[in-house]
Write an enzyme that holds these catalytic residues in place. Structure first.
Site, PDB file in Angstrom:
ATOM      1  N   LYS A  76     -39.836 -88.386  43.337  1.00 35.52           N
ATOM      2  CA  LYS A  76     -39.131 -87.190  44.027  1.00 35.52           C
ATOM      3  C   LYS A  76     -39.404 -85.888  43.092  1.00 35.52           C
ATOM      4  O   LYS A  76     -39.120 -85.977  41.972  1.00 35.52           O
ATOM      5  CB  LYS A  76     -37.592 -87.589  44.160  1.00 35.52           C
TER       6      LYS A  76
HETATM    7  C1  R5P Z   1     -30.328 -83.721  41.698  1.00 36.61           C
HETATM    8  O1  R5P Z   1     -30.602 -84.132  40.647  1.00 36.61           O
HETATM    9  C2  R5P Z   1     -30.086 -84.729  42.665  1.00 36.61           C
HETATM   10  O2  R5P Z   1     -30.864 -85.674  42.767  1.00 36.61           O
HETATM   11  C3  R5P Z   1     -29.863 -84.273  44.169  1.00 36.61           C
HETATM   12  O3  R5P Z   1     -29.847 -85.533  44.987  1.00 36.61           O
HETATM   13  C4  R5P Z   1     -31.284 -83.495  44.794  1.00 36.61           C
HETATM   14  O4  R5P Z   1     -31.559 -82.391  43.843  1.00 36.61           O
HETATM   15  C5  R5P Z   1     -31.365 -83.445  46.074  1.00 36.61           C
HETATM   16  O5  R5P Z   1     -30.358 -82.624  46.621  1.00 36.61           O
HETATM   17  P1  R5P Z   1     -30.701 -81.168  46.961  1.00 36.61           P
HETATM   18  O6  R5P Z   1     -31.485 -81.081  48.380  1.00 36.61           O
HETATM   19  O7  R5P Z   1     -29.233 -80.580  47.161  1.00 36.61           O
HETATM   20  O8  R5P Z   1     -31.571 -80.333  46.105  1.00 36.61           O
END
Ligand code: R5P
Length: 293
Positions: free
Chosen positions: A205
């Site tokens: 990710k």
């Molecule tokens: C961050 O470390 C988390 O894994 C969140 O799940 C990730 O950042 C995704 O969330 P957002 O779309 O709010 O950035």
């Protein structure tokens, strides 16, 4: 010691040439995995589109109660039909996600930081493989800090989780963390995503950046993209559209769904981009039509 002085800058990413070792299974880099791993990955990535909409609600693990996530028990069932995978902590999932929802589960397994600290890069593996299996997790998410103070322990966490996952065929999702002082350039993301993939995780990710298609090309496993801070809905849909066009296999979106005034309609619109080939403009029109009834 690596000889950094003689380091040649990589430049030939063959972005238009498909990944070469993909016969037999539809996901990049998964060809040689065992059946159980592939089964979990097929739960996460829709076999028809090859893509996934992950809904990220793991923010509470370091931010506490976050705007939009006050009542996960009410939110998750509403979003379930429009997302492929729920990404959260075991505490949030066990308490607020009804087990009869059949969405895949990306279980956050590291913790140790909180937003009260300046340096968030020191975490530990908090959830063991037994509990991940008990929760029927389809992958285990590990926060990974490349270039930060806690790099070594975070790579140790990642490798511990990958080793346990390999024993029991549970994939690992390496989450490329971006600290507040870390650059968000293609140079950084090429380095970080490739290091994370080479540790052996099955999904990475990361974030969008310039030359994102080169980040994707150089990463031998599927990339999903975080949404980041809340944007206007049209802009968040453009983000989703752009990264899918450039080769991401999905989004792992949190705030741009749960902080929208219309989270369900936003999840529906993101789904159209990720799975049905909608452009960002078409998806935004669909979103407006949905909220206006
Ligand atoms: C961050 O470390 C988390 O894994 C969140 O799940 C990730 O950042 C995704 O969330 P957002 O779309 O709010 O950035």
């Amino acid at each position: 010691m690596a000889d950094l002085q003689g380091l040649k800058v990589a430049k030939d990413y063959h972005v238009n040439v498909p990944f070469a070792n993909q016969n037999g299974f539809y996901l990049k880099g998964s060809n040689s995995l065992e059946w159980g791993m592939k089964r979990h990955l097929a739960n996460i990535f829709n076999p028809k589109s090859g893509n996934t909409v992950m809904f990220a609600f793991d923010h509470g693990y370091f931010m506490g109660s976050t705007a939009g996530l006050e009542r996960l028990d009410l939110l998750l069932p509403k979003l379930a039909p429009y997302v492929d995978c729920f990404m959260g902590t075991r505490g949030a999932i066990r308490t607020c996600c009804p087990p009869e929802l059949t969405n895949a589960i990306a279980l956050r397994v590291t913790s140790g930081s909180s937003m009260l600290q300046d340096d968030l890069s020191h975490e530990v593996v908090a959830v063991d493989i037994e509990d991940s299996i008990r929760m029927n997790a389809d992958c285990m998410a590990v926060q990974t800090f490349i270039g930060a103070d806690g790099q070594m322990s975070s790579l140790d966490n990642l490798n511990q989780v990958i080793n346990a996952g390999m024993r029991y065929s549970v994939p690992t999702l390496g989450v490329c963390a971006v600290g507040k002082d870390m650059e968000r350039t293609d140079r950084f993301f090429k380095l970080a995503t490739r290091i994370i993939a080479e540790m052996g995780c099955q999904i990475v990710k990361t974030y969008n950046c310039d030359k994102f298609e080169e980040v994707v090309a150089a990463c031998p496993v599927p990339i999903v993209v975080a949404g980041g801070k809340k944007l206007a809905e049209a802009d968040a849909l453009t983000l989703a559209y752009e990264v899918i066009q450039k080769g991401a296999r999905g989004v792992d979106m949190g705030r741009n769904i749960f902080q929208s005034e219309h989270p369900v309609e936003m999840a529906m619109a993101v789904n159209k981009v990720v799975h049905e080939g909608f452009t960002d403009k078409e998806a935004y029109e669909f979103y407006l039509d949905s909220i206006n009834g």
